[in-house]
Scaffold this active site. Structure first.
Site, PDB file in Angstrom:
ATOM      1  N   SER A  70       0.837  -1.197   0.000  1.00  0.00           N
ATOM      2  CA  SER A  70       0.000   0.000   0.000  1.00  0.00           C
ATOM      3  C   SER A  70       0.879   1.257   0.000  1.00  0.00           C
ATOM      4  O   SER A  70       1.627   1.473  -0.949  1.00  0.00           O
ATOM      5  CB  SER A  70      -0.959  -0.037   1.201  1.00  0.00           C
ATOM      6  OG  SER A  70      -1.959   0.941   1.102  1.00  0.00           O
TER       7      SER A  70
ATOM      8  N   ASP B 191     -10.156  -4.570  -4.852  1.00  0.00           N
ATOM      9  CA  ASP B 191      -9.578  -3.560  -3.969  1.00  0.00           C
ATOM     10  C   ASP B 191     -10.232  -2.223  -4.291  1.00  0.00           C
ATOM     11  O   ASP B 191     -10.087  -1.693  -5.396  1.00  0.00           O
ATOM     12  CB  ASP B 191      -8.067  -3.496  -4.212  1.00  0.00           C
ATOM     13  CG  ASP B 191      -7.332  -2.613  -3.219  1.00  0.00           C
ATOM     14  OD1 ASP B 191      -7.955  -1.693  -2.658  1.00  0.00           O
ATOM     15  OD2 ASP B 191      -6.124  -2.842  -3.008  1.00  0.00           O
TER      16      ASP B 191
ATOM     17  N   HIS C 235      -8.947  -4.326   0.102  1.00  0.00           N
ATOM     18  CA  HIS C 235      -7.589  -3.800   0.247  1.00  0.00           C
ATOM     19  C   HIS C 235      -6.840  -4.496   1.390  1.00  0.00           C
ATOM     20  O   HIS C 235      -5.636  -4.726   1.293  1.00  0.00           O
ATOM     21  CB  HIS C 235      -7.629  -2.292   0.491  1.00  0.00           C
ATOM     22  CG  HIS C 235      -6.276  -1.645   0.477  1.00  0.00           C
ATOM     23  ND1 HIS C 235      -5.472  -1.628  -0.643  1.00  0.00           N
ATOM     24  CD2 HIS C 235      -5.573  -1.007   1.455  1.00  0.00           C
ATOM     25  CE1 HIS C 235      -4.334  -1.004  -0.364  1.00  0.00           C
ATOM     26  NE2 HIS C 235      -4.373  -0.621   0.896  1.00  0.00           N
TER      27      HIS C 235
END
Length: 324
Positions: A133, A273, A303
């Site tokens: 991320s 996601d 996610h």
């Protein structure tokens, strides 16, 4: 259990030109350190955590990082630093500067870690860098600005840009915080917990795959209990730390620069996601990278699947590294 260590970067200069005399960086290590004849570490591997993480976040990936795993700590010396701006490292909440703490960028995070690795640990080259991320935002910067420093990149649940929807979410989160009376322009004496809970609630509504919200909660009350549990996470967040970090995210757009990345890269993506959208963020990145492979999978965790279901990518990571 990982034990934190600390290194202080002297006279660190931000992209803005501002300089602070001491920048503290937190980190932890695991695995076997290998040295060459000159005493240089030759098998370092860097793990970079996501938005709400720190040096301990690497433990959440124990299915792919550890003894005998894809990132084998019998072979790699894994270093997991806490990002600039996150408590543990220098941040508005941990610095005496407080609201005068400089605004920072993703590139500032990378430059701070580069100085730590080279000056603090004396590392001249690492085997690879994996970023999850927000950590992947940093990994991409590594590939652009320090291309000769690593052999490969693992880009997990990340992209070279944030989508308009993601931009809107984090922009709204900052608005919710800064417009709350308890925030007091960042000069609060008590962290405004209630507004932090609202911010966490907002993030929760985008973090999972759509079916998770319907299949994992059997009633409205059960769903609200789940939201409440997520809100409790925010009790550990500092309002200024979140505002500063979100500003860095909002500026993240590498555009055509990623076409300059020649380091072999594995892109790991989750199909549903909602934060890092596959079609508008991941796929364009993958297609723009010069030397990349793509592995994508389904996860009801959305996610969060880039951590909760990361074991699904273990074979892909192993095969990718074997080809390097």
């Amino acid at each position: 259990m990982l034990e934190p260590e600390y290194y202080t970067v002297k006279d660190f200069q931000f992209e803005s030109g501002e300089i602070i005399p001491e920048l503290k960086l937190e980190y932890a290590t695991q695995g076997i350190k290998k040295l060459d004849n000159e005493g240089n570490i030759t098998n370092a591997f860097i793990y970079l955590h996501g938005w709400s993480g720190d040096y301990t976040s690497v433990e959440n990936l124990s299915s792919v990082i550890g003894p005998g795993k894809a990132i084998d700590t019998n072979q790699y010396y894994v270093i997991s630093p806490t990002a600039l701006g996150a408590p543990g490292s220098s941040s508005p909440s941990t610095s005496p500067l407080k609201t005068e703490f400089p605004s920072y960028t993703i590139k500032d995070m990378v430059n701070a870690h580069y100085q730590f690795l080279t000056s603090g640990l004396g590392i001249k080259h690492v085997k690879g860098i994996m970023g999850t991320s927000m950590g992947g935002f940093q990994a991409l910067h590594w590939g652009i600005w320090y291309a000769d420093f690593m052999d490969f990149l693992v880009l997990n649940g990340t992209s070279h840009r944030i989508s308009n929807r993601m931009y809107g979410m984090y922009h709204l989160m900052n608005q919710i915080i800064t417009e709350d009376s308890g925030y007091d322009d960042g000069h609060y004496t008590e962290n405004p917990v209630r507004v932090m809970e609202k911010s966490s609630h907002l993030g929760f509504l985008w973090s999972l795959a759509p079916e998770n919200y319907e299949q994992c909660f059997q009633s409205r009350n059960e769903f609200l209990v789940g939201v409440g549990e997520r809100e409790k996470d925010a009790h550990q967040w500092d309002a200024n730390d979140i505002v500063w970090r979100n500003k860095a995210l909002l500026d993240h757009d590498l555009g055509d620069k990623i076409s300059k990345i020649t380091v072999p890269s594995l892109v790991i993506a989750i199909n549903k996601d909602q934060i890092v959208d596959f079609n508008f963020c991941v796929l364009p990145m993958y297609e723009a990278l010069t030397d990349s492979q793509l592995f994508q999978y389904d996860s009801i965790w959305g996610h969060y699947g880039c951590v909760r279901d990361i074991q699904k990518s273990e074979d892909a990571i192993k095969k990718f590294i074997e080809l390097i």
